[in-house]
Write a protein that holds these residues in place. Structure first.
Motif, short mmCIF file in Angstrom:
data_model
loop_
_atom_site.label_atom_id
_atom_site.label_comp_id
_atom_site.label_asym_id
_atom_site.label_seq_id
_atom_site.Cartn_x
_atom_site.Cartn_y
_atom_site.Cartn_z
N ASP A 84 -8.31 10.76 3.88
CA ASP A 84 -6.87 10.56 3.66
C ASP A 84 -6.51 9.08 3.52
OD1 ASP A 84 -5.84 13.41 4.11
OD2 ASP A 84 -7.07 13.06 5.88
N GLY A 85 -7.43 8.20 3.85
CA GLY A 85 -7.18 6.77 3.75
C GLY A 85 -8.48 6.01 3.86
N TYR A 86 -8.45 4.72 3.52
CA TYR A 86 -9.68 3.92 3.51
C TYR A 86 -9.29 2.48 3.83
CZ TYR A 86 -14.43 2.77 1.78
OH TYR A 86 -15.73 2.37 1.65
N LEU A 87 -9.67 2.02 5.02
CA LEU A 87 -9.31 0.68 5.47
C LEU A 87 -10.56 -0.12 5.85
CD1 LEU A 87 -6.35 1.49 7.90
CD2 LEU A 87 -6.16 0.64 5.57
N ASN A 124 2.20 11.20 8.21
CA ASN A 124 3.41 11.58 7.48
C ASN A 124 3.12 11.96 6.03
OD1 ASN A 124 5.17 11.30 9.64
ND2 ASN A 124 5.51 9.12 9.26
N GLY A 125 1.83 12.06 5.70
CA GLY A 125 1.47 12.52 4.36
C GLY A 125 1.09 11.43 3.38
N GLY A 126 1.06 10.18 3.84
CA GLY A 126 0.71 9.07 2.95
C GLY A 126 -0.79 8.93 2.79
N ALA A 127 -1.18 8.09 1.84
CA ALA A 127 -2.60 7.78 1.61
C ALA A 127 -2.75 6.26 1.71
CB ALA A 127 -3.04 8.27 0.25
N ILE A 128 -3.28 5.81 2.82
CA ILE A 128 -3.32 4.38 3.14
C ILE A 128 -4.62 3.75 2.68
CG2 ILE A 128 -3.36 2.72 5.04
CD1 ILE A 128 -0.63 3.90 4.39
N ALA A 134 -7.34 -0.27 -2.84
CA ALA A 134 -6.38 0.42 -3.71
C ALA A 134 -6.62 0.04 -5.17
CB ALA A 134 -4.96 0.06 -3.30
N LEU A 135 -6.92 -1.23 -5.42
CA LEU A 135 -7.20 -1.67 -6.79
C LEU A 135 -8.47 -1.01 -7.33
CD1 LEU A 135 -6.38 -5.49 -6.56
CD2 LEU A 135 -5.16 -3.77 -7.90
#
Length: 215
Positions: free
Chosen positions: A100-103, A121-125, A131-132
């Protein structure tokens, strides 16, 4: 209260992540695991958690395999990949596995806390640099559907990470710091890389890796 699990084979990094979240009253660390298999075992006993912070490079079962397994059995659980390196293959495979995300692990406490809230809350972080890269992946998906086979030289994910760092002109001590390893371990990885690629120096290794699309 947001219930979080931390999965990382490095206990020092487990604690570093926990220390980033200790400032926030609405976060509770339910458990920690050293690899994907241990995570699955602990989820069998208690899957009453909201979100998993998942490393990628781990023994027994890596983070991408674990993500796919968790999403197959507990699709409601949110997973943020929290890793040292933003290489294209890991990003692509993590997204396909259901992350759901990648940090990056260098994320500061407030950014990590905000990412957890937004993911729930449903976001994709994603870290901006990731992101680029992700935009690139989806603008040209054909280039990544057939990711080069790295098994020909049997390089491990860690060796590829070291190679990528070498290609940026970094010294061993800087690479060791970036990958949370000792300089001696980096030297050993480099020796293994030279042997597997059948090269004699850093320049040859980087050229061969690039020509074979290893990095």
């Amino acid at each position: 209260m947001i219930k979080v699990a931390i999965v990382d084979d490095n206990t020092f990094l487990q604690k570093a992540i926990q220390d980033k979240l200790v400032f926030f009253d609405n976060i509770e660390i339910k458990f920690k695991a050293n690899h994907g298999l241990e995570l699955l075992e602990k989820l069998e006993k208690n899957h009453n958690i909201d979100l998993i912070l998942m490393d990628i490079e781990m023994p027994k079962m890596n983070g991408i395999e674990a993500t796919e397994a968790v999403k197959g059995k507990y699709p409601h659980l949110k997973i943020i990949m929290l890793t040292v390196f933003d290489n294209d293959e890991n990003i692509f495979k993590s997204i396909k596995a259901g992350a759901d995300g990648y940090l990056l692990k260098e994320v500061n406490p407030e950014e990590l806390h905000n990412a957890i809230i937004e993911t729930l809350n449903g976001g994709a972080i994603m870290t901006p640099s990731i992101a680029l890269k992700t935009l690139k992946l989806f603008r040209n998906p054909e280039a990544f559907e057939d990711i080069p086979n790295k098994e020909e030289y049997n390089l491990t994910s860690r060796e590829i990470e070291v190679l990528e760092q070498l290609s940026k002109g970094l010294k061993y001590n800087a690479i060791a710091e970036n990958l949370y390893l000792s300089v001696g371990t980096i030297r050993k990885h480099v020796e293994n890389i030279y042997t597997k690629l059948q090269v004699h120096n850093k320049l040859e290794a980087i050229q061969k890796a690039k020509s074979n699309k290893l990095i």
